[in-house]
Write a protein that holds these residues in place. Structure first.
Motif, PDB file in Angstrom:
ATOM      1  N   ALA A 393       0.827  -1.203   0.000  1.00 52.72           N
ATOM      2  CA  ALA A 393       0.000   0.000   0.000  1.00 52.72           C
ATOM      3  C   ALA A 393       0.863   1.256   0.000  1.00 52.72           C
ATOM      4  O   ALA A 393       0.541   2.260  -0.644  1.00 52.72           O
ATOM      5  CB  ALA A 393      -0.926  -0.006   1.213  1.00 52.72           C
ATOM      6  N   CYS A 394       1.989   1.184   0.700  1.00 53.48           N
ATOM      7  CA  CYS A 394       2.896   2.333   0.785  1.00 53.48           C
ATOM      8  C   CYS A 394       3.490   2.676  -0.575  1.00 53.48           C
ATOM      9  O   CYS A 394       3.445   3.834  -1.010  1.00 53.48           O
ATOM     10  CB  CYS A 394       3.994   2.029   1.795  1.00 53.48           C
ATOM     11  SG  CYS A 394       5.267   3.293   1.904  1.00 53.48           S
ATOM     12  N   VAL A 395       4.047   1.677  -1.263  1.00 50.66           N
ATOM     13  CA  VAL A 395       4.699   1.974  -2.543  1.00 50.66           C
ATOM     14  C   VAL A 395       3.677   2.332  -3.612  1.00 50.66           C
ATOM     15  O   VAL A 395       3.972   3.092  -4.548  1.00 50.66           O
ATOM     16  CB  VAL A 395       5.601   0.814  -3.003  1.00 50.66           C
ATOM     17  CG1 VAL A 395       6.799   0.675  -2.073  1.00 50.66           C
ATOM     18  CG2 VAL A 395       4.842  -0.497  -3.105  1.00 50.66           C
ATOM     19  N   ALA A 396       2.442   1.812  -3.484  1.00 49.13           N
ATOM     20  CA  ALA A 396       1.403   2.202  -4.429  1.00 49.13           C
ATOM     21  C   ALA A 396       1.070   3.679  -4.269  1.00 49.13           C
ATOM     22  O   ALA A 396       0.904   4.411  -5.252  1.00 49.13           O
ATOM     23  CB  ALA A 396       0.159   1.344  -4.224  1.00 49.13           C
ATOM     24  N   TRP A 397       0.977   4.152  -3.019  1.00 46.63           N
ATOM     25  CA  TRP A 397       0.729   5.572  -2.787  1.00 46.63           C
ATOM     26  C   TRP A 397       1.915   6.402  -3.274  1.00 46.63           C
ATOM     27  O   TRP A 397       1.732   7.495  -3.818  1.00 46.63           O
ATOM     28  CB  TRP A 397       0.493   5.837  -1.301  1.00 46.63           C
ATOM     29  CG  TRP A 397       0.115   7.275  -1.031  1.00 46.63           C
ATOM     30  CD1 TRP A 397      -1.140   7.813  -1.021  1.00 46.63           C
ATOM     31  CD2 TRP A 397       1.027   8.359  -0.777  1.00 46.63           C
ATOM     32  NE1 TRP A 397      -1.069   9.162  -0.776  1.00 46.63           N
ATOM     33  CE2 TRP A 397       0.243   9.528  -0.615  1.00 46.63           C
ATOM     34  CE3 TRP A 397       2.401   8.449  -0.671  1.00 46.63           C
ATOM     35  CZ2 TRP A 397       0.810  10.763  -0.350  1.00 46.63           C
ATOM     36  CZ3 TRP A 397       2.974   9.692  -0.404  1.00 46.63           C
ATOM     37  CH2 TRP A 397       2.179  10.828  -0.247  1.00 46.63           C
ATOM     38  N   ALA A 398       3.125   5.886  -3.091  1.00 48.75           N
ATOM     39  CA  ALA A 398       4.311   6.625  -3.520  1.00 48.75           C
ATOM     40  C   ALA A 398       4.281   6.903  -5.015  1.00 48.75           C
ATOM     41  O   ALA A 398       4.824   7.904  -5.479  1.00 48.75           O
ATOM     42  CB  ALA A 398       5.570   5.852  -3.144  1.00 48.75           C
ATOM     43  N   ALA A 429      10.050  -5.690  -4.386  1.00 46.09           N
ATOM     44  CA  ALA A 429       8.721  -5.065  -4.353  1.00 46.09           C
ATOM     45  C   ALA A 429       8.829  -3.561  -4.609  1.00 46.09           C
ATOM     46  O   ALA A 429       7.984  -2.966  -5.292  1.00 46.09           O
ATOM     47  CB  ALA A 429       8.049  -5.336  -3.008  1.00 46.09           C
ATOM     48  N   PHE A 430       9.859  -2.946  -4.078  1.00 47.30           N
ATOM     49  CA  PHE A 430      10.087  -1.520  -4.298  1.00 47.30           C
ATOM     50  C   PHE A 430      10.390  -1.241  -5.769  1.00 47.30           C
ATOM     51  O   PHE A 430       9.846  -0.307  -6.372  1.00 47.30           O
ATOM     52  CB  PHE A 430      11.249  -1.065  -3.409  1.00 47.30           C
ATOM     53  CG  PHE A 430      11.631   0.378  -3.560  1.00 47.30           C
ATOM     54  CD1 PHE A 430      10.861   1.380  -2.993  1.00 47.30           C
ATOM     55  CD2 PHE A 430      12.786   0.740  -4.247  1.00 47.30           C
ATOM     56  CE1 PHE A 430      11.219   2.719  -3.113  1.00 47.30           C
ATOM     57  CE2 PHE A 430      13.155   2.065  -4.381  1.00 47.30           C
ATOM     58  CZ  PHE A 430      12.369   3.058  -3.810  1.00 47.30           C
ATOM     59  N   ALA A 434       8.372   0.979  -8.658  1.00 45.32           N
ATOM     60  CA  ALA A 434       8.978   2.079  -9.410  1.00 45.32           C
ATOM     61  C   ALA A 434       8.599   2.034 -10.880  1.00 45.32           C
ATOM     62  O   ALA A 434       8.523   3.067 -11.566  1.00 45.32           O
ATOM     63  CB  ALA A 434      10.497   2.036  -9.269  1.00 45.32           C
ATOM     64  N   LEU A 435       8.329   0.834 -11.380  1.00 44.46           N
ATOM     65  CA  LEU A 435       7.927   0.672 -12.780  1.00 44.46           C
ATOM     66  C   LEU A 435       6.423   0.440 -12.932  1.00 44.46           C
ATOM     67  O   LEU A 435       5.936   0.156 -14.016  1.00 44.46           O
ATOM     68  CB  LEU A 435       8.694  -0.495 -13.400  1.00 44.46           C
ATOM     69  CG  LEU A 435      10.175  -0.227 -13.669  1.00 44.46           C
ATOM     70  CD1 LEU A 435      10.853  -1.497 -14.153  1.00 44.46           C
ATOM     71  CD2 LEU A 435      10.347   0.883 -14.705  1.00 44.46           C
ATOM     72  N   GLY A 436       5.705   0.511 -11.805  1.00 38.71           N
ATOM     73  CA  GLY A 436       4.254   0.393 -11.883  1.00 38.71           C
ATOM     74  C   GLY A 436       3.744  -1.011 -12.116  1.00 38.71           C
ATOM     75  O   GLY A 436       2.672  -1.190 -12.684  1.00 38.71           O
ATOM     76  N   THR A 437       4.485  -2.019 -11.665  1.00 29.93           N
ATOM     77  CA  THR A 437       4.050  -3.401 -11.845  1.00 29.93           C
ATOM     78  C   THR A 437       3.776  -4.025 -10.481  1.00 29.93           C
ATOM     79  O   THR A 437       4.472  -3.792  -9.509  1.00 29.93           O
ATOM     80  CB  THR A 437       5.125  -4.233 -12.554  1.00 29.93           C
ATOM     81  OG1 THR A 437       6.340  -4.194 -11.809  1.00 29.93           O
ATOM     82  CG2 THR A 437       5.379  -3.674 -13.943  1.00 29.93           C
ATOM     83  N   ASP A 438       2.739  -4.857 -10.436  1.00 33.32           N
ATOM     84  CA  ASP A 438       2.404  -5.637  -9.250  1.00 33.32           C
ATOM     85  C   ASP A 438       2.182  -4.773  -8.016  1.00 33.32           C
ATOM     86  O   ASP A 438       2.533  -5.157  -6.903  1.00 33.32           O
ATOM     87  CB  ASP A 438       3.500  -6.664  -8.937  1.00 33.32           C
ATOM     88  CG  ASP A 438       3.692  -7.662 -10.066  1.00 33.32           C
ATOM     89  OD1 ASP A 438       4.833  -8.042 -10.320  1.00 33.32           O
ATOM     90  OD2 ASP A 438       2.672  -8.030 -10.701  1.00 33.32           O
ATOM     91  N   SER A 439       1.619  -3.604  -8.184  1.00 35.07           N
ATOM     92  CA  SER A 439       1.346  -2.739  -7.042  1.00 35.07           C
ATOM     93  C   SER A 439      -0.113  -2.826  -6.650  1.00 35.07           C
ATOM     94  O   SER A 439      -1.004  -2.661  -7.489  1.00 35.07           O
ATOM     95  CB  SER A 439       1.688  -1.277  -7.387  1.00 35.07           C
ATOM     96  OG  SER A 439       3.060  -1.140  -7.614  1.00 35.07           O
ATOM     97  N   PRO A 440      -0.425  -3.072  -5.367  1.00 35.78           N
ATOM     98  CA  PRO A 440      -1.814  -3.120  -4.923  1.00 35.78           C
ATOM     99  C   PRO A 440      -2.406  -1.722  -4.863  1.00 35.78           C
ATOM    100  O   PRO A 440      -1.679  -0.732  -4.947  1.00 35.78           O
ATOM    101  CB  PRO A 440      -1.703  -3.733  -3.520  1.00 35.78           C
ATOM    102  CG  PRO A 440      -0.354  -3.297  -3.041  1.00 35.78           C
ATOM    103  CD  PRO A 440       0.515  -3.320  -4.268  1.00 35.78           C
ATOM    104  N   PRO A 441      -3.730  -1.604  -4.739  1.00 33.09           N
ATOM    105  CA  PRO A 441      -4.365  -0.297  -4.615  1.00 33.09           C
ATOM    106  C   PRO A 441      -3.806   0.473  -3.429  1.00 33.09           C
ATOM    107  O   PRO A 441      -3.480  -0.105  -2.401  1.00 33.09           O
ATOM    108  CB  PRO A 441      -5.846  -0.625  -4.415  1.00 33.09           C
ATOM    109  CG  PRO A 441      -6.000  -2.014  -4.960  1.00 33.09           C
ATOM    110  CD  PRO A 441      -4.705  -2.703  -4.725  1.00 33.09           C
ATOM    111  N   ALA A 442      -3.694   1.766  -3.585  1.00 31.21           N
ATOM    112  CA  ALA A 442      -3.138   2.595  -2.510  1.00 31.21           C
ATOM    113  C   ALA A 442      -4.178   2.811  -1.427  1.00 31.21           C
ATOM    114  O   ALA A 442      -5.346   3.031  -1.690  1.00 31.21           O
ATOM    115  CB  ALA A 442      -2.694   3.948  -3.064  1.00 31.21           C
TER     116      ALA A 442
END
Length: 444
Positions: A393-398, A429-430, A434-442
């Motif tokens: 959730a953190c990296v998605a918001w980032a 995961a980070f 950064a490339l917008g892959t496999d990120s859950p909803p923020a």
């Protein structure tokens, strides 16, 4: 203790991991009978390994136990072995007792991997036959052909704890709280770490600005050991961050392969150590220019959202985060979002919160049990901080538009074991985010 001292004695190896397996094979090659024990595993199917209570008995009835570095000195069985008078050693201690004359060891809480890798690079580029071993991932038994003239060893506190012989040259990069559960207390951690300088090294090198390190090292030095600092008497860090030799070359801060004053000190350490082994300053300057920074240490990673993403996932202590932030000097109209948190080891984060409170360009993105503990302190101090339910959730918001930061920095100040198997998994995961892959909803 030397390998030759094992001949004719009952020897047990505690742990069948990578190091335990390699030392077992090596010692058996010397004609010594060895039993491998896994007392913490009730059962298993590896041939020749004794488990559970039988494993404990095998250790307690041995003359010598070769302990794997992952076994903490706070383990009840370790205490029982000490009380029973069983000699406890390690692969590192056995090997060093025969090879200390050609070893330069780098230890410290942070900075040891970079300093060791840089020293190895400098030596190779200036014609010294060097081998890089130890905690950085290569067994001390992995001899080169022909044998290395100099073995550069990254030495962890786990490895240093068991030493009865110091390397010929030791550098101490830094000291602050880390691995307290393994060692039992802060003072035990410092004592175990500095055991590396307590058994007859020829020379010990310490950063000139590290007053606490200098004090503690001085208290543990063997008689006759030479203590050198990276000060004006040799290569050192100038007030403006440049690397300078007295009456010699100068490397401007902007030309160093790693940013930040803390990295400049690591570079100066490596150069001071290399100079002790023969290469002249001019050759070292040329060699330094081709050094590539290690992964996961303020490493830029590919991104597609217009921001700079920096992987500093090996910064697992608050002081390391402060050092990394210091390499990103405040700039007008620039904001840095720093992902902080993970497994909670109960460390004090006052130094990090004080650093952030003195800057207007930093927002903390808090994750994990450590982040949850820091959140109330951040709110009470009026710091810009957001607490997230998960790393995903953190990296998605980032990545989201809501994040106004120009730089996203993963510098967690804590281990990854709350959500991940290791720091590499957290880093992956980070990098995916950064490339917008496999990120859950923020969600925050």
């Amino acid at each position: 203790m030397r390998f030759s001292d094992l001949v004719g004695r009952r020897v047990a190896v505690w742990g069948q991991g990578r190091e335990g397996t390699s030392v077992t094979e090596y010692v058996r090659g010397l004609g010594v009978e060895v039993v491998v024990a896994e007392p913490d595993l009730p059962r298993g199917d590896s041939p020749g390994v004794v488990y559970g209570a039988d494993g404990s008995t095998a250790l307690l009835t041995a003359d010598v136990v070769i302990k794997s570095p992952g076994v903490p000195v706070t383990h009840d069985l370790h205490r029982a072995l000490v009380e029973a008078g069983v000699a406890i050693t390690s692969l590192t201690d056995l090997w060093l007792s025969d090879n200390a004359h050609r070893v330069v060891a780098i230890t410290g809480t942070k900075g040891k991997s970079t300093t060791a890798s840089l020293l190895h690079h400098l030596l190779l580029r200036t014609g010294v036959r060097s081998s890089l071993r130890g905690n950085i991932g290569t067994s001390v038994l992995a001899e080169s052909d022909p044998p290395a003239q100099v073995v550069v060893m990254e030495l962890s506190s786990y490895q240093a704890q068991s030493l009865t012989r110091s390397p010929r040259i030791v550098a101490v990069t830094s000291l602050f709280p880390e691995h307290l559960t393994w060692h039992g207390s802060l003072e035990s951690y410092y004592s175990d770490k500095l055991n590396a300088v307590a058994h007859g090294p020829e020379t010990v090198v310490v950063p000139a600005e590290a007053d606490e390190v200098i004090r503690r090292v001085s208290e543990r030095l063997s008689p006759g050991t030479r203590l050198l600092l990276t000060d004006e008497d040799g290569v050192h860090v100038a007030p403006d961050g440049a690397i300078v030799w007295p009456d010699g070359p100068r490397i401007e801060a902007g030309d160093l392969p790693l940013p930040g004053r803390h990295h400049a000190h690591n570079i100066a350490l490596a150069l001071r150590l290399a100079g002790l082994l023969g290469p002249p300053p001019e050759a070292l300057v040329e060699a330094l220019s081709s050094f590539a920074p290690l992964p996961h240490r303020m490493e830029p990673v590919p991104s597609d959202d217009g921001r700079t993403w920096l992987d500093d996932s090996l910064a697992t202590a608050p002081e390391a985060v402060v050092a990394s932030l210091s390499s990103l000097a405040p700039q007008p109209d620039r904001c840095i979002a720093v992902i902080v948190g993970g497994e909670d080891r109960g460390l004090t984060y006052d130094v990090l919160l004080e650093t952030v409170s003195a800057r207007e360009d930093v927002e903390l993105l808090l994750v994990g049990p450590t982040g949850a503990r820091l959140a109330p302190a951040c709110e009470a101090s009026g710091l810009r901080a957001r607490l997230f339910t998960s790393f995903g959730a953190c990296v998605a918001w980032a990545r989201a538009r809501e994040n106004r930061a120009d730089i996203v920095l993963l510098s967690p100040g804590a281990p990854s074991y709350d959500e991940f198997a290791n720091f590499e998994e957290r880093s992956a995961a980070f990098r995916a985010a950064a490339l917008g892959t496999d990120s859950p909803p923020a969600e925050s």
